[in-house]
Structures are given as structure tokens and as C-alpha cells.
Write a protein that holds these residues in place. Structure first.
Motif, short mmCIF file in Angstrom:
data_model
loop_
_atom_site.label_atom_id
_atom_site.label_comp_id
_atom_site.label_asym_id
_atom_site.label_seq_id
_atom_site.Cartn_x
_atom_site.Cartn_y
_atom_site.Cartn_z
N PHE B 267 0.85 -1.19 0.00
CA PHE B 267 0.00 0.00 0.00
C PHE B 267 0.89 1.23 0.00
N ALA B 350 -8.24 1.51 -4.07
CA ALA B 350 -7.95 0.13 -4.47
C ALA B 350 -8.62 -0.16 -5.80
N ASP B 358 -8.29 -8.10 -4.30
CA ASP B 358 -7.74 -6.77 -4.00
C ASP B 358 -8.66 -5.88 -3.16
N LYS B 359 -9.91 -5.77 -3.60
CA LYS B 359 -10.84 -4.86 -2.92
C LYS B 359 -11.07 -5.31 -1.47
N ALA B 362 -8.07 -4.48 0.67
CA ALA B 362 -8.04 -3.04 0.96
C ALA B 362 -9.03 -2.71 2.07
N VAL B 378 -12.29 3.46 2.15
CA VAL B 378 -11.77 2.88 0.91
C VAL B 378 -12.48 3.52 -0.28
N MET B 401 -3.33 1.06 -3.14
CA MET B 401 -2.91 -0.34 -3.24
C MET B 401 -2.06 -0.48 -4.50
#
Lengths: 309, 499
Positions: B267, B350, B358-359, B362, B378, B401
């Protein structure tokens, strides 16, 4: 008639020109393609060099005029990403999309028209209720979800059809079902309501009173007239399906123009996106024109005449 | 009599044909990846999937073995003969698929082709330090670099060899549509977005490949890719999400193969934006406030290895002696208090679907930061083009990210683009780091160079320009009839597959 066709063709050109301006502007609003074509770590000088090579340094209107000048001659330029003529790429993939769209629409018609007629003839019966539920489901199910469901049941579970790709006629079945479902529902609804409307007309009652057989009344008198709005819907539906194919093609890895378009949009491949939109818009416009021209043959009350002035 | 035999004969013929076809199918392989190749002119791409496919058709001068060590390939040896001159001996008796011999001329042609101003190769940057190629004799070349370049051997693993006469004869466009290389497989067919087919090149200098024919299929939708493996339509599929592993393994015909990847996920903290994030203590606090191991265990089901700095263990230069950041919310609070930032509110951006889960990861990171007193929201930017633009325009949110892996596996390609001041991707500026990067990338003594990277990675650890994440695990679904284990460089080599 010829005058009408001429006028319509001129209008169509206007539509295409409008589409090209909108697409051109929207695309350029989405950002610089060079950054996506080069590695993330590329140096500024490499970016500048590529921008110049692609002609992106010129003012926007210069780029548009250049694009239009070439497009009129059928040259949409090289795809940024594939470095092949945009039209070549489209003509490589368009047959797959047309095949899928035709199959989807064909399947929709084969199922929906008889179902709609049956529902109208047996109004408020069990058949009608089943059709209504089918219509509701068909219109409510997202293509994405339906596609995966079809793969899970018919490819993985039963093993009847391939899960993805384009390998012969068997691989066409699942994507055509997924694509056709929504149209199926809409066409069935239209067929039902069209048929109900016609069945309530005086001439149908007269035909029945004259003692004609129910079959003849339904198919010769009623259906022929109920078919007129259906032709419009089918014409429009073909266009909708061409667009809808984008999702279906992605799920089923169908190598059509829809997938090419998605890919081109995500990589800001201006020439390819412009060419795809132009080709699809042309197909849409032509289908609409054909539908309009077919009307007089279906309905003698419709005549295209020179305007009164 | 005649008619009596016709049917059985036809049936027999049909049976034999079917048997032969089946036997051929047994040594065929279908690999499903998310996207199609962009080009089959290998010099036109920097895309990893495209390079993997092209790797079957073309050979490079050097290559990486399964342990990712640099080994001879079309070049049999390489050595420094001056600070800026590498002498390379070439393998003799190698032929391109069209019969054209491979020699020094091909090396010179291939290198110069990339640098041609009108040739839109995204590989120009890979060989930016190369000044010229000198032909010493038909099987010896000298690579002259503009500055001392210890990364040259790594660059040589990406020097794909083109057939000079063939390219001159058919042109660049046709060379892309009908590729000719020296590789272990010959090109058969490319149906755009549908399939690429190659067949074994029995004359290859490494011998006959066990795989006789291979098909690469682009199947973008994960569900369909998994279904293709389950139905036997594909033999190898890539990017299996951790939560699908159990389902796939329940089938007897499928096994899961995993390998620690060269791809690292972290990150990026936008230090160059200034404000609280310019303070090292705040960045360190962010690292102490995230229980990365718990996130790896919960979201990735343990499929990831924590990072101590900005380099994965399988890239030369990695230093295992650098410690990991300890999850210590109390220490995080102390550091924030010392920096006078007790009321910090941050946004973390992200992508969605770019890297495994990924999401979700995050969101877990933001959740932990918030739990530990740093209110973090986020922002998902689903479209990759838009995401990239925030990075290149240096307009990311406070935290972004980030994932990284380059096929060169060269340490400089991890640190320079991401951490050197003013680089397009870098959201960080630090004179000390810049100096170490420059020293390390010019140091020709391997031991000294490795030491410099150790020193650099330690500074990066301490400076914390990232919330350090994890080394990704590459997960593949494989049909059990294949003997194959994956490599850490995301590459699938057909020559490493047998039955």
C-alpha cells in the motif's frame, strides 16, 4: 418511395455523423492512451515520442477532421493496441457476433412468438400464468448471472455443451440462450398483447361469426396483423442484442466484436472504439431502415408518399 | 458380399481414426488465461501474458531456470570484457522455423529493431542502456552499453530473437500475424480472442518437446475459466482465487499448484503529497496498525508471504535479515502522538479485480486502521485505466494499493520506478534512497551490489513509504494428467510440461 428512401438515407448519415462526434469527444475525455500502451515505468520521452507517432499532439478538431476524412474513405486507422487496421479487426470478429445475435434472436422468436400467441388464446389460464412468470424471469435475470448459471448446469453439471469458446454449433447454444432470454421475454409479451388487441377487433369477430375455423381465424387473420408491431420490436431487438452481446461474449469467451469493444475501451484504443461504434451504428441504422421499408408490405394502410408540399 | 463388408470396414476406419485422434489429444495441452495475446511479434509487447505465449515461439539469449537463476539459452556464455562491454558467445547450429540460421546478425538485427524510431515497441525502455551491438564473428557479439550496466544479463533474458531475413521479407505486420522464431514450438494458428495454436518444433536445440500441440485460450470470466477446467476443455487455468481452491480440489481430475510469485502487493503511502504522510513516524505507525498476517490468513486463506521491504524473496538483492513490522497498535498510537497526529483521517484507493481479492484486502486494511484510531475509508476505482492515471499523475489518495512484477526480475526494476524521486510511478522522494539506487544500479561487483541493495531495502523498511503487504501466491488449476509445476515468474513454459 425512392424519395422516401433517399430522405431516410440522408437522415441516417446525420445520425452517424452525430454518433461519431459524440464518441470522439467522449473517448478523448477518458484520458491519454499512451500511458496505457507503454509500461508503467516508461520515461516521459518515450511517452512524448509515442504521442507524436499516434498523432495525439494535434488540436482535437484537427484530429477529428483527420479521422472523418479517413473514415469517409473507409479507413479508420490502425488500432493503437493491435497495430492492425481497425476495420480488419472488426471484420474478423463481426461474424461471430452476428452469428451469436442471430442465434439469440432466432431462439427468442421460436420460443416467444408461439408462447405469446398461446398465452393470448388461453388468456387467464394456467398456460398464460406460466408464460407470464417466464416473461418476468426472463426480464429480471441479469445476463451475467444467467450465463454463469447456464454454464454450471449445462456445461459442468450435465456436460452437454462446452463452457466457453467458439468451437462449432454446440458452443453456440449456451451463449445464445443467455443472450436471447431478455428478448424472448419482451417478444413474448408483445406477441401476447398484440394478439389480444387483434382478437378483440371487429373483423375477427366477423370472421368467427362467418363460421371460419378457429385455426384460420387465428393464423390467417389475427396473427398477420399482430405481426406488424412485432417486426418493429424484432428489428430494434437485433440492435439491442448486438449491444447486449458485450456481456455474453465476455462470460462465454465468445470472440466477437463486443469483447473487442470492451477491450478497446479499457485500453483507450481510440481508432478501434470509433470504428466499432461506426460499424455497429451503421448496422443499427440499416436494420431500422429495412424495418420501415418492410411495413408497406405487411400493412397496406401504410404508404410512403412524397410530402404534401 | 461387397456390400456386406462395407459397413464393418467403415466402422473400423472410424474407430481407428477416433483412436488416432484420441492418442494425439493425449499429448495436447490447452491453457486458459484471462486475456488473449496482444501481439505475436514478441518485440511489440511488454504484457506478461503475451510474453508467456510468445515464449513458446521465440527464444531469448539468456533465460531463467526454475529457481529463477540466469542460465545460458541461445547465448552459451557471457562475460564483461570492459566496464561497458559484454561479450556474448552464441549457440551454433540453431535455425529459425523458416530454416534461416540464427547468428550474430540476428542478435544485432533484433536489438536494433526495437530502437527503430518508427517501430512502436514498448520494450525500448528495457534496453535503454544498450548503445550498440558489435559483431565480432558469426557467433560472437559484443553488447556496448552507454553506462556500466550490471543488469545486462537480466536484460538478455528478455532479448527475444527475430529472424532478420524473414522480417525483412514479409514486413513487421506479417511477422506479427505469422510469427517465426527459434523456439520449441512453431506457430499454427491465431484466431483473435479465440485461440492460439502452436505445435512442437522437433528440430529445437533442446530436443523434442513432450507436448505435441498446445492451445492458448483467452477466457476472461473467472467462472467460465473454472468451468473450462472442470469440463476438461482446459488443462491449466491461471489466477484461481483462494476461495475456489477447495471446490476445484474436490474433483479427482484436478489438482491445485501454487508458487510464491514475483508479484508483490503493498500500500503506497503518498509521501510526496506532504502533510502528515511526509512524517516517517506516521508512515511507520500505519505499518504497526495493520495486522497483515491476519489479513493474509483470513482473506487470502494464507496464500501470501509478508514483506519486510519493497522486494520479493525470489528477486536477487532481497535481504532476509530485514525484520517484519510488528503488529503493535500501542506503538502505532505512540508514534502518531509523537508526530502530533492523533486525529488522522485517510482515504485508501484500491482497484477491483486487478489482483486476487484486492478490494477485500483493501477493506480489511482500512478496517484495521480505523479500529486502531486512524479513520480510513476505501475508494474503489474499478477501471484500471483510471487507476493508473491517478498514479502517473501523482494524484493518488493518501494510500494506494499497488502491485508490481516485471519479467526482467532485476532488482533495479523494483526500486527505481517505484521509489526514485520524480519517476512516473513513484509517490516518494528521498535523496538518500536516490543515491543508493544509483550506486546499486551502476555497481559491477555482484557482492558489493547485493550489499547496496540490502542497505537500500533496510532504509526503505525504516522509511516506510508503503504499508508493506505480501508476496502474492500464484495459484493454478491443473488437470491431473499433466506433470507440471509452476514457476515464480508467472510464466508457463510448455517445455516444462510432460504427461
Amino acid at each position: 418511395m425512392l424519395g422516401y428512401v433517399g430522405r431516410r438515407l440522408l437522415q441516417s448519415l446525420g445520425v452517424l455523423l452525430g454518433v461519431s462526434v459524440i464518441v470522439f469527444l467522449l473517448l478523448h475525455l477518458t484520458g491519454d492512451p499512451t500511458r496505457l500502451l507503454l509500461p508503467l515505468e516508461a520515461r516521459e520521452e518515450d511517452v512524448r515520442q509515442l504521442r507524436a507517432l499516434l498523432g495525439l499532439d494535434d488540436p482535437l478538431w484537427v484530429q477529428y477532421v483527420r479521422f472523418l476524412g479517413r473514415a469517409i474513405r473507409g479507413d479508420f486507422g490502425l488500432s493503437f493496441k493491435h497495430q492492425l487496421p481497425a476495420l480488419t479487426l472488426i471484420f474478423q470478429t463481426l461474424p461471430a457476433t452476428l452469428q451469436l445475435t442471430a442465434a439469440g434472436l432466432g431462439l427468442a422468436l421460436v420460443v416467444a412468438v408461439p408462447a405469446g400467441i398461446l398465452a393470448a388464446l388461453r388468456r387467464n389460464s394456467m398456460v398464460d400464468a406460466i408464460c407470464s412468470i417466464g416473461v418476468l424471469l426472463g426480464q429480471a435475470m441479469p445476463v451475467y448471472w444467467l450465463g454463469l448459471l447456464l454454464i454450471m448446469v449445462f456445461a459442468v453439471g450435465l456436460g452437454w455443451f462446452p463452457a466457453a469458446g467458439r468451437d462449432g454449433i454446440r458452443s453456440l447454444v449456451l451463449p445464445a440462450m443467455a443472450l436471447g432470454a431478455f428478448s424472448m421475454a419482451r417478444i413474448a409479451r408483445m406477441a401476447r398483447s398484440g394478439m389480444l388487441e387483434v382478437l378483440a377487433q371487429d373483423y375477427v369477430r366477423t370472421a368467427r361469426a362467418a363460421g371460419l375455423r378457429a385455426f384460420v381465424v387465428t393464423y390467417k387473420y389475427a396473427l398477420k396483423n399482430a405481426a406488424i408491431p412485432l417486426v418493429t420490436i424484432v428489428g430494434l431487438e437485433f440492435g439491442v442484442l448486438l449491444g447486449g452481446a458485450v456481456i455474453t461474449e465476455t462470460i462465454f469467451a465468445w470472440p466477437g466484436v463486443g469483447r473487442l469493444a470492451v477491450d478497446a475501451i479499457f485500453s483507450r484504443d481510440y481508432p478501434l472504439v470509433q470504428a466499432i461504434v461506426a460499424v455497429l451504428a451503421t448496422v443499427f441504422v440499416v436494420i431500422n431502415l429495412v424495418v420501415d421499408l418492410v411495413y408497406p408490405y405487411l400493412d397496406p394502410r401504410i404508404v410512403y408518399v412524397r410530402s404534401a408540399r | 458380399m461387397h456390400g456386406t463388408f462395407r459397413l464393418p470396414l467403415m466402422l473400423l476406419a472410424l474407430f481407428l481414426t477416433a483412436t488416432v485422434a484420441w492418442a494425439a489429444g493425449e499429448r495436447e495441452v490447452t491453457i486458459a488465461q484471462g486475456i488473449d495475446a496482444e501481439f505475436l511479434d514478441v518485440q511489440m509487447t511488454n504484457n506478461i501474458v503475451t510474453l508467456i505465449i510468445n515464449g513458446a515461439i521465440y527464444d531469448t539469449l539468456l533465460t531463467r531456470d526454475k529457481q529463477l537463476q540466469i542460465v545460458p539459452h541461445l547465448a552459451t556464455s557471457w562475460k564483461l570484457v570492459g566496464d561497458k562491454v559484454w561479450e556474448v558467445k552464441l549457440r551454433q547450429g540453431v535455425k529459425f522455423h523458416n530454416g534461416e540460421p540464427f547468428d550474430a546478425n540476428a542478435v544485432k538485427f533484433s536489438a536494433e529493431r526495437i530502437q527503430r524510431a518508427d517501430f512502436k515497441s514498448p520494450q525500448k525502455g528495457w534496453f535503454g542502456t544498450l548503445d550498440r551491438v558489435e559483431i565480432v564473428d558469426p557467433f560472437t557479439v559484443r553488447l556496448h552499453t552507454k553506462t556500466p550496466d550490471p543488469a545486462m544479463p537480466a536484460r538478455m533474458t528478455l532479448m527475444y530473437q527475430m529472424a532478420p531475413k524473414y522480417v525483412a521479407q514479409v514486413g513487421d505486420a506479417q511477422a506479427n500475424l505469422k510469427p517465426v522464431g527459434t523456439g520449441p514450438f512453431k506457430f499454427v494458428e491465431w484466431q483473435k480472442n479465440e485461440r492460439i495454436v502452436v505445435e512442437a518444433n522437433d528440430a529445437h536445440w533442446t530436443g523434442k518437446p513432450a507436448v505435441r500441440r498446445a492451445t492458448w485460450r483467452p477466457i476472461p470470466e473467472l467462472g467460465a475459466r473454472i468451468a473450462a477446467l472442470q469440463t476438461g476443455q482446459a488443462d491449466i487455468i491461471v489466477n484461481v482465487p483462494p476461495d475456489q481452491m477447495a471446490t476445484l480440489q474436490s474433483s479427482k481430475a484436478i489438482r491445485i499448484e501454487k508458487v510464491p510469485s514475483c508479484r508483490i502487493i503493498s500500500f503506497t503511502i503518498a509521501q510526496i503529497k506532504g502533510g502528515p504522510l511526509a512524517d516517517k513516524r506516521v508512515r511507520q505507525a500505519l505499518n504497526h496498525a495493520v495486522d497483515m498476517q491476519a489479513i493474509i490468513d483470513a482473506v487470502l486463506m494464507g496464500n501470501g508471504k509478508r514483506l519486510n521491504s519493497w522486494m520479493p524473496p525470489n528477486v536477487w538483492g532481497y535481504d532476509p535479515s530485514i525484520p517484519l513490522y510488528e503488529y503493535n497498535p500501542k506503538k502505532a498510537k505512540e508514534l502518531l502522538a509523537a508526530a502530533g497526529q492523533t486525529n488522522l483521517t485517510l482515504t485508501l484507493q484500491a482497484p477491483n479485480g486487478r489482483w486476487a481479492m484486492d478490494k477485500d484486502i483493501a477493506q480489511a486494511v482500512a478496517g484495521q486502521l480505523t479500529e486502531n484510531g486512524i479513520k480510513t475509508t476505501v475508494k474503489v476505482i474499478g477501471e484500471w485505466g483510471a487507476y493508473v492515471r491517478t498514479i502517473l499523475d501523482h494524484k493518488t489518495e493518501d494510500i494506494a494499493m499497488s502491485g508490481w512484477c516485471l519479467p526482467s526480475l532485476e532488482p533495479d526494476h523494483w526500486v527505481t520506478p517505484n521509489l526514485k524521486t520524480g519517476e512516473p510511478v513513484s509517490q516518494y522522494a528521498n535523496a538518500e534512497v536516490d543515491k543508493l539506487i544509483e550506486q546499486a544500479r551502476a555497481e559491477m561487483n555482484a557482492d558489493k551490489r547485493k550489499q547496496l541493495y540490502g542497505q537500500l531495502l533496510r532504509v526503505i523498511h525504516d522509511e516506510a513509504p508503503y504499508i508493506f503487504g505480501y508476496q502474492q501466491m500464484d495459484i493454478y488449476g491443473v488437470n491431473t494428467r499433466l506433470k507440471w509445476t509452476p514457476r515464480g515468474d508467472e510464466s508457463i513454459r510448455l517445455t516444462e510440461i510432460s504427461f
